[in-house]
Enzyme design. Sequence first.
Site, PDB file in Angstrom:
ATOM      1  N   ASP A 160      88.665 -10.998  65.663  1.00 56.52           N
ATOM      2  CA  ASP A 160      88.746 -12.453  65.659  1.00 56.52           C
ATOM      3  C   ASP A 160      89.244 -12.909  64.293  1.00 56.52           C
ATOM      4  O   ASP A 160      89.048 -12.228  63.281  1.00 56.52           O
ATOM      5  CB  ASP A 160      87.379 -13.079  65.954  1.00 56.52           C
ATOM      6  CG  ASP A 160      87.475 -14.488  66.504  1.00 56.52           C
ATOM      7  OD1 ASP A 160      87.248 -14.656  67.719  1.00 56.52           O
ATOM      8  OD2 ASP A 160      87.786 -15.418  65.730  1.00 56.52           O
ATOM      9  N   VAL A 211      96.153 -13.337  65.379  1.00 56.50           N
ATOM     10  CA  VAL A 211      97.064 -12.683  66.324  1.00 56.50           C
ATOM     11  C   VAL A 211      98.493 -13.198  66.215  1.00 56.50           C
ATOM     12  O   VAL A 211      99.414 -12.600  66.785  1.00 56.50           O
ATOM     13  CB  VAL A 211      96.565 -12.815  67.778  1.00 56.50           C
ATOM     14  CG1 VAL A 211      95.231 -12.102  67.945  1.00 56.50           C
ATOM     15  CG2 VAL A 211      96.468 -14.273  68.209  1.00 56.50           C
ATOM     16  N   LYS A 255     101.126 -20.100  78.688  1.00 57.46           N
ATOM     17  CA  LYS A 255     100.346 -19.286  79.608  1.00 57.46           C
ATOM     18  C   LYS A 255     101.159 -18.841  80.823  1.00 57.46           C
ATOM     19  O   LYS A 255     100.947 -17.740  81.354  1.00 57.46           O
ATOM     20  CB  LYS A 255      99.098 -20.057  80.052  1.00 57.46           C
ATOM     21  CG  LYS A 255      98.093 -20.288  78.925  1.00 57.46           C
ATOM     22  CD  LYS A 255      97.539 -18.979  78.389  1.00 57.46           C
ATOM     23  CE  LYS A 255      96.395 -19.196  77.415  1.00 57.46           C
ATOM     24  NZ  LYS A 255      95.762 -17.937  76.974  1.00 57.46           N
ATOM     25  N   TYR A 259     100.794 -25.514  75.998  1.00 60.07           N
ATOM     26  CA  TYR A 259      99.794 -24.566  76.493  1.00 60.07           C
ATOM     27  C   TYR A 259     100.189 -24.060  77.877  1.00 60.07           C
ATOM     28  O   TYR A 259     100.136 -22.848  78.146  1.00 60.07           O
ATOM     29  CB  TYR A 259      98.426 -25.235  76.547  1.00 60.07           C
ATOM     30  CG  TYR A 259      97.302 -24.319  76.968  1.00 60.07           C
ATOM     31  CD1 TYR A 259      96.624 -23.545  76.037  1.00 60.07           C
ATOM     32  CD2 TYR A 259      96.906 -24.240  78.305  1.00 60.07           C
ATOM     33  CE1 TYR A 259      95.579 -22.713  76.420  1.00 60.07           C
ATOM     34  CE2 TYR A 259      95.868 -23.412  78.697  1.00 60.07           C
ATOM     35  CZ  TYR A 259      95.207 -22.646  77.753  1.00 60.07           C
ATOM     36  OH  TYR A 259      94.184 -21.827  78.141  1.00 60.07           O
ATOM     37  N   ASN A 309      92.494 -11.858  74.607  1.00 60.11           N
ATOM     38  CA  ASN A 309      91.697 -13.033  74.940  1.00 60.11           C
ATOM     39  C   ASN A 309      91.946 -14.214  74.007  1.00 60.11           C
ATOM     40  O   ASN A 309      91.766 -15.364  74.394  1.00 60.11           O
ATOM     41  CB  ASN A 309      90.212 -12.661  74.924  1.00 60.11           C
ATOM     42  CG  ASN A 309      89.309 -13.869  75.024  1.00 60.11           C
ATOM     43  OD1 ASN A 309      89.152 -14.463  76.097  1.00 60.11           O
ATOM     44  ND2 ASN A 309      88.723 -14.274  73.894  1.00 60.11           N
TER      45      ASN A 309
END
Length: 252
Positions: free
Chosen positions: A36, A63, A159, A155, A89
């Site tokens: 994280d 990330v 996705k 977003y 995730n």
Amino acid sequence: MRLQDKVAIVTGAASGMGKAIAELYAKEGAKVVVSDYNFEGAKAVAESINANGGAAIANQANVAELADLERMFAETQEAFGKLDILVNNAGIMDGMEPVGEISDEKWDRVFAVNTTGVMRAMRIATNIFLEQGHGVIVNNISAGGLRGARAGAAYTASKHAVSGLTKNTAYMYANSGIRCNGIAPGGVATNIQSSMTGVSQFGAGRQMTGNGTMPRVGQPDEIAQLALFLGSDESSFVNGQVIAADAGWTAY
């Protein structure tokens, strides 16, 4: 022990769905890399896993940064010697902006975390898996990767891109011992909304029509159960699928 002797990386694992996945994986026998950007949170999760008889290390990674991802995989192999499962995730929200309002800066930031970071992690993992002859990728995609009335333009597009990447990767490497599937959660009780800035009143208002059909809010543990199935050998014949876990929200 459904993941006995497996090694898994879970990104965005300091809280929410990532934390639930990391903890369940460890409970089922996996050695887990709890990654994280929030390193203190990642350490707390890893320490809890170890205190409860599991095996985990904490890793700090943004990330969106390739160097961080490369270090994450290097630390994994240094600690555990291999990698069996990658769970992508980590993700951030936009501000519900429709395309007429989205800025280049916000678009690029959302894609850097939600899409490019996922692709890079998959690229590194895939090359490890090809050498080993096996490996599993689980992408946490969101109902926003299946429908248009779940978030803003950035977003939603980010996705949808990962949904396509998941299917393409599954097909490309189907004969190489690599499986790649996705989860599309509906509304889940996490802190992802804390990543929202500059919320568009128009966009948020339009999204309310979609949110109004949500049967209920899910819990991180419910998503973790699906991630466990997809990461385990029980799903050996499941490949290239994006499975909604949303109490029937996308059935509307």
